[in-house]
Design an enzyme around this catalytic site. Structure first.
Site, PDB file in Angstrom:
ATOM      1  N   ASP A  73       4.890   9.192  30.824  1.00  0.00           N
ATOM      2  CA  ASP A  73       4.755  10.609  30.497  1.00  0.00           C
ATOM      3  C   ASP A  73       3.499  10.898  29.693  1.00  0.00           C
ATOM      4  O   ASP A  73       2.925  10.006  29.045  1.00  0.00           O
ATOM      5  CB  ASP A  73       5.979  11.101  29.730  1.00  0.00           C
ATOM      6  CG  ASP A  73       6.159  10.391  28.397  1.00  0.00           C
ATOM      7  OD1 ASP A  73       6.185   9.141  28.389  1.00  0.00           O
ATOM      8  OD2 ASP A  73       6.248  11.070  27.356  1.00  0.00           O
ATOM      9  N   GLU A 137       8.222   8.955  26.133  1.00  0.00           N
ATOM     10  CA  GLU A 137       7.681   8.450  24.863  1.00  0.00           C
ATOM     11  C   GLU A 137       7.108   9.568  24.017  1.00  0.00           C
ATOM     12  O   GLU A 137       7.205   9.542  22.777  1.00  0.00           O
ATOM     13  CB  GLU A 137       6.610   7.387  25.138  1.00  0.00           C
ATOM     14  CG  GLU A 137       6.164   6.590  23.916  1.00  0.00           C
ATOM     15  CD  GLU A 137       5.011   7.234  23.137  1.00  0.00           C
ATOM     16  OE1 GLU A 137       4.735   6.788  22.015  1.00  0.00           O
ATOM     17  OE2 GLU A 137       4.404   8.195  23.667  1.00  0.00           O
TER      18      GLU A 137
END
Length: 365
Positions: A73, A137
């Protein structure tokens, strides 16, 4: 390494193409699935077992002597994806490169952390090491938390974040986050009694004063309090004043998160705090086999190793809390470009980081 695990050499052209493909594929949390599939395709092309797990992580298990892992991400940001020629004077490099003009990849995630992610995937295919590309994350580390809870403990971990090709990250501060909520009776603003908004401000000033450091204390060793959102005012029924303040405290390895929570709670005179985000700090030894292998690999590639401590947090905090194994964080890119509007990665640095990562992984396996 087990003979049943296929290994394949990945050309520089193919390694660069994987990186470009990943950067071209948006993956702002929680919408990482298309980019995750690009990773799956890469591993399947190289005959590796791979799947996407229940939370969206890409899992390619193999030799658990090393787990190579980074996150899929990114934060939001529309940065045109392009490869362009730049001189080093006009580019950020995480480590020394000879003067000259280089291919530079621009785009969101090129540094944080698709450069490290692609490097991990390439080296996993080349060496037969285990791999995991995790999700979330940048938001809540849901992928890293799921991985730590649901897979067997590896022998060692190399986490992918930008450190520069000559940098080895050994430590991150932890995080304590929560929401302060207070209510007071309504009354005319001319009254001297503190209302809930003042209670919130007073509590936060006390917390800031508690952790006010001497100027000589390095940022990594400080507790850094930061309010990130505040709202307040008269309730809908007009009978009370309400306030909510969202706060974060960065926690150095000198403390545990619980110790910081107790100190902050000790300054409450009104209101309560719901502490709902906690990540323990981490500081690992530079004398582990993993750190030694990286120092040797960086020197072998012509670099001067640098030991780093980061003031933020990463999934390495999650893994260190769950697994008592040696680990470091490593990856190409200048961390000053994390989340920046001009995020870019010099592809020669990416190439060199793959060489370092490959050498360190082969040594450890």
């Amino acid at each position: 390494m087990s003979a049943s695990i296929p290994t394949t050499e990945v050309s520089q052209e193919a390694a660069r193409q994987l990186l470009v493909d990943l950067v071209e594929t948006p993956s702002i949390a929680p919408k990482e699935s298309e980019c995750a599939q690009r990773l799956v395709d890469f591993f399947e092309t190289h005959d590796r077992e791979v799947w996407i797990d229940e939370v969206g992580n890409v899992r390619a298990p193999a030799d658990d002597g090393i787990l190579l892992t980074s996150h899929i991400d990114t934060v939001p940001g529309d940065i045109p994806v392009a490869v362009e020629r730049r001189s080093l004077d006009n580019a950020h490099v995480g480590g020394e490169l000879p003067d000259g003009t280089y291919d530079v990849l621009t785009g969101r995630g090129s540094v944080d952390a698709k450069g490290p992610l692609a490097a991990m995937a390439v080296v996993a295919v080349e060496t037969g090491a285990s791999f995991a590309g995790v999700v979330g994350e940048e938001v809540d580390s849901r992928g890293g938390r799921y991985l730590a809870e649901h897979r067997d403990t590896p022998d060692a971990v190399i986490n992918g974040e930008p450190s520069g090709w000559t940098g080895i990250t050994l430590g991150y501060r932890g995080l304590l986050g929560g929401a302060y909520v207070a209510t007071s009776e309504s009354g005319h603003s001319s009254r001297p009694d503190d209302n809930a908004i003042q209670d919130a401000i007073n509590w936060w000033h006390a917390v800031e004063d508690e952790f006010d450091p001497d100027e000589w204390v390095p940022i990594f060793e400080r507790v850094t309090p930061k309010p990130v959102d505040i709202s307040g005012g008269m309730s809908e029924d007009g009978l009370s004043v309400e306030t909510t303040m969202r706060v974060q405290l960065r926690v150095p390895p000198e403390y545990t998160v619980d110790e910081i929570r107790e100190i902050a709670d000790g300054h409450l005179t009104n209101g309560t705090v719901n502490w709902d985000d906690r990540v323990e700090p981490v500081m690992v030894s530079p004398r582990t086999d993993v750190a030694r292998s990286f120092r040797a690999a960086i020197r072998g590639a012509g670099g001067d190793p640098r030991m780093l401590r980061k003031t933020g947090t990463a999934d390495m905090n999650i893994y260190a809390d769950a697994w008592s194994v040696p680990m470091v964080t490593y990856g190409p890119g200048d961390a000053d470009l994390d989340h920046a509007p001009d995020e870019h990665l010099v592809l020669a640095e990416y190439d060199r980081s793959i060489d370092v990562l490959r050498a360190a992984t082969e040594d450890l396996l």
